[in-house]
Design an enzyme around this catalytic site. Structure first.
Site, PDB file in Angstrom:
ATOM      1  N   VAL A  89      43.113  36.801  39.267  1.00 43.53           N
ATOM      2  CA  VAL A  89      43.376  37.669  40.415  1.00 43.53           C
ATOM      3  C   VAL A  89      43.308  36.819  41.674  1.00 43.53           C
ATOM      4  O   VAL A  89      42.371  36.035  41.855  1.00 43.53           O
ATOM      5  CB  VAL A  89      42.357  38.822  40.509  1.00 43.53           C
ATOM      6  CG1 VAL A  89      42.623  39.680  41.744  1.00 43.53           C
ATOM      7  CG2 VAL A  89      42.400  39.683  39.248  1.00 43.53           C
ATOM      8  N   ARG A  95      38.031  42.581  44.249  1.00 43.47           N
ATOM      9  CA  ARG A  95      37.229  43.792  44.501  1.00 43.47           C
ATOM     10  C   ARG A  95      38.076  44.981  44.969  1.00 43.47           C
ATOM     11  O   ARG A  95      37.669  45.753  45.825  1.00 43.47           O
ATOM     12  CB  ARG A  95      36.106  43.496  45.493  1.00 43.47           C
ATOM     13  CG  ARG A  95      35.094  42.505  44.938  1.00 43.47           C
ATOM     14  CD  ARG A  95      33.964  42.199  45.916  1.00 43.47           C
ATOM     15  NE  ARG A  95      32.976  41.356  45.256  1.00 43.47           N
ATOM     16  CZ  ARG A  95      33.063  40.020  45.164  1.00 43.47           C
ATOM     17  NH1 ARG A  95      34.106  39.396  45.694  1.00 43.47           N
ATOM     18  NH2 ARG A  95      32.142  39.331  44.539  1.00 43.47           N
ATOM     19  N   GLY A  97      39.786  46.619  42.280  1.00 42.54           N
ATOM     20  CA  GLY A  97      40.066  47.281  41.009  1.00 42.54           C
ATOM     21  C   GLY A  97      41.243  46.700  40.247  1.00 42.54           C
ATOM     22  O   GLY A  97      41.695  47.292  39.260  1.00 42.54           O
ATOM     23  N   VAL A  98      41.733  45.523  40.687  1.00 42.28           N
ATOM     24  CA  VAL A  98      42.925  44.951  40.050  1.00 42.28           C
ATOM     25  C   VAL A  98      42.628  44.539  38.616  1.00 42.28           C
ATOM     26  O   VAL A  98      43.399  44.846  37.689  1.00 42.28           O
ATOM     27  CB  VAL A  98      43.443  43.746  40.866  1.00 42.28           C
ATOM     28  CG1 VAL A  98      44.642  43.118  40.172  1.00 42.28           C
ATOM     29  CG2 VAL A  98      43.808  44.175  42.277  1.00 42.28           C
ATOM     30  N   LEU A  99      41.525  43.826  38.396  1.00 43.40           N
ATOM     31  CA  LEU A  99      41.198  43.376  37.041  1.00 43.40           C
ATOM     32  C   LEU A  99      40.981  44.569  36.116  1.00 43.40           C
ATOM     33  O   LEU A  99      41.475  44.588  34.984  1.00 43.40           O
ATOM     34  CB  LEU A  99      39.953  42.493  37.063  1.00 43.40           C
ATOM     35  CG  LEU A  99      39.486  41.986  35.691  1.00 43.40           C
ATOM     36  CD1 LEU A  99      40.568  41.150  35.017  1.00 43.40           C
ATOM     37  CD2 LEU A  99      38.193  41.192  35.820  1.00 43.40           C
ATOM     38  N   TYR A 128      33.479  40.148  31.403  1.00 40.12           N
ATOM     39  CA  TYR A 128      34.199  40.892  30.376  1.00 40.12           C
ATOM     40  C   TYR A 128      33.329  41.870  29.586  1.00 40.12           C
ATOM     41  O   TYR A 128      33.853  42.690  28.836  1.00 40.12           O
ATOM     42  CB  TYR A 128      34.908  39.913  29.439  1.00 40.12           C
ATOM     43  CG  TYR A 128      36.015  39.181  30.155  1.00 40.12           C
ATOM     44  CD1 TYR A 128      37.259  39.772  30.334  1.00 40.12           C
ATOM     45  CD2 TYR A 128      35.806  37.924  30.701  1.00 40.12           C
ATOM     46  CE1 TYR A 128      38.269  39.127  31.019  1.00 40.12           C
ATOM     47  CE2 TYR A 128      36.809  37.261  31.398  1.00 40.12           C
ATOM     48  CZ  TYR A 128      38.036  37.864  31.555  1.00 40.12           C
ATOM     49  OH  TYR A 128      39.033  37.227  32.245  1.00 40.12           O
ATOM     50  N   PHE A 414      42.612  29.043  24.081  1.00 41.04           N
ATOM     51  CA  PHE A 414      43.928  29.616  24.317  1.00 41.04           C
ATOM     52  C   PHE A 414      43.927  30.225  25.698  1.00 41.04           C
ATOM     53  O   PHE A 414      44.460  31.077  26.097  1.00 41.04           O
ATOM     54  CB  PHE A 414      44.304  30.650  23.240  1.00 41.04           C
ATOM     55  CG  PHE A 414      43.254  31.707  22.980  1.00 41.04           C
ATOM     56  CD1 PHE A 414      43.260  32.895  23.698  1.00 41.04           C
ATOM     57  CD2 PHE A 414      42.280  31.525  22.015  1.00 41.04           C
ATOM     58  CE1 PHE A 414      42.313  33.876  23.456  1.00 41.04           C
ATOM     59  CE2 PHE A 414      41.335  32.501  21.764  1.00 41.04           C
ATOM     60  CZ  PHE A 414      41.342  33.678  22.481  1.00 41.04           C
TER      61      PHE A 414
END
Length: 414
Positions: A89, A95, A97-99, A128, A414
């Protein structure tokens, strides 16, 4: 007063948008440089239809991808898994809310694709967990003082023939060895086309002051049974040579081929240390060395697992001891997994279906992901307060069943 605009929802990447999308990713990771070879390879590996971007006023501000993998699970089955990667991002859009919006869309897509697992390696593991991922496999790092540590190799090691080869010229032979080992250890990836090229990347930026990539094959009875890829860093002091071998890959089809390759790396002229990264936690060389303290072992998280379909994922693996347990699963981010599941399985197979029966264990989807490959014990998670035993004896039963004879291992990133 300035008002923060609501950003558009993530959308599937169009092929013509790849260059800007990839540039946004590089910038999110600090503007790292890359070689033309790296760029060409990652373009080939990217499936646009499995990649997402967020665009603001016509500019890409966030990226995420999901490679199409098959992951070895306990019992040796190869299970479809989404390899989450290329997540970034822009610093200008944090901050907002994109992720979260990308993770929401991505897991919905993975479910629609019929892939019961999502996996990733994390630059920042803490991020995560809130999306249901947990560390399921670890990698062993070491810096071995080869001037003072010796190997005691098993019988038959002297029958292995070693020879230097051009890394690219013998790629097919190396891949054949790798393919023979994939089903033996949970966490390994069956390599799809073009992924074999990852092990040959040799950009100057990765070498530092080390040599170009070198490759040595192991052979027995005229058959290639192992290989190693490595670099050598030369250093001279007033007291003499102080070079270092930097291991990239080592794979053997049998114990003596592996031992022969390790002995070779320990004995390269004009070097006094061997740097090892992300090897299996239970790899045999640890029991061949004369002094484990001088190997300076360190552990780091490696593969993170997320069960996207609890029933299908738990049915896909086997269990080293019989289990018959009802799991009360909590999954706020993927609520279709929440509820009670009866898992019945053994070394031959398993069934996992919804049930109204009383629960034996209560846990979140993160704990299931951590324990899924057998590298993290359910009893250990219970000790941390993350698994609750509701029926006496259920924890011990499930903990033994979920365990594995060998530690899970992710062979490459990966």
């Amino acid at each position: 007063m300035w008002e923060m605009r609501e950003l558009p929802e993530p959308k599937v990447l169009e092929p013509g948008e790849w260059d800007e999308w990839y540039g946004t990713l590089l910038r999110a990771f600090g503007g790292l440089g890359e070689s033309a070879e790296e760029r060409e390879l990652f373009r080939a590996l990217t499936s646009c239809e499995r990649s997402l971007g967020v665009w603001d006023d016509g500019r890409c501000v966030a990226t995420a991808g999901a490679y199409e993998f098959r992951l070895t699970v306990p019992g040796g089955a190869s299970v479809p898994a989404a390899g989450v990667s290329m997540v970034g991002v822009s610093a200008t859009h944090r901050r907002r809310g994109v992720l979260t919006s990308m993770m929401r869309r991505q897991l919905d897509d993975v479910r629609a694709w019929g892939e019961p697992l999502a996996i990733l390696t994390a630059s920042e593991p803490a991020i995560y967990g809130r999306f249901g991922y947990a560390t399921a496999a670890f990698g062993l790092h070491a810096e071995i003082d080869t001037s003072r540590v010796r190997l005691s190799v098993p019988a038959g090691t002297d029958d292995v023939r070693l020879r230097y080869v051009d890394p690219g010229a013998e790629l097919e032979a190396c891949e054949a060895v790798y393919a023979r080992t994939v089903s033996r250890r949970a966490g390994m990836l069956a390599r799809r086309p073009d992924w074999e090229r990852l092990g040959l990347l040799d950009p100057q930026s990765e070498r530092g002051d080390a040599s170009p990539l070198q490759c040595v094959l192991a052979e027995r009875d005229g058959e290639v049974t192992g290989y190693t890829r490595f670099r050598v860093r030369r250093e001279w002091r007033d007291s003499g040579h102080n070079g270092q071998v930097v291991l990239q890959d080592l794979t053997g089809a049998d114990p003596v081929s592996e031992a022969a390759l390790w002995r070779f790396l320990f004995g390269i002229d004009l070097t006094t240390s061997l740097k090892v990264r992300a090897r299996p936690m239970d790899e045999a060389w640890q029991h061949l060395v004369s002094d484990i303290r001088r190997c300076e072992l360190r552990v780091r998280d490696s593969l993170h697992v997320r069960l996207v379909d609890v029933g299908a994922a738990l049915e896909a693996r086997t269990y080293q001891a019989p289990v018959d347990v009802v799991l009360e699963v909590e999954d706020a981010f993927c609520p279709w997994n929440s509820g009670r599941w009866r898992l019945s399985g053994d070394g031959k197979g398993a069934v996992c279906v919804r049930t109204a029966d009383a629960a034996d264990l209560a846990l979140s989807v993160r704990e299931l992901g951590a324990a899924y490959l057998g590298g993290v014990g359910l009893a250990s998670l219970a000790g941390a307060g993350r698994v609750r035993e509701l029926r006496q004896g259920a924890l011990a039963e499930a903990a033994v069943g979920f365990g594995t004879a060998t530690a899970p291992w992710l062979p490459h990133g990966f």
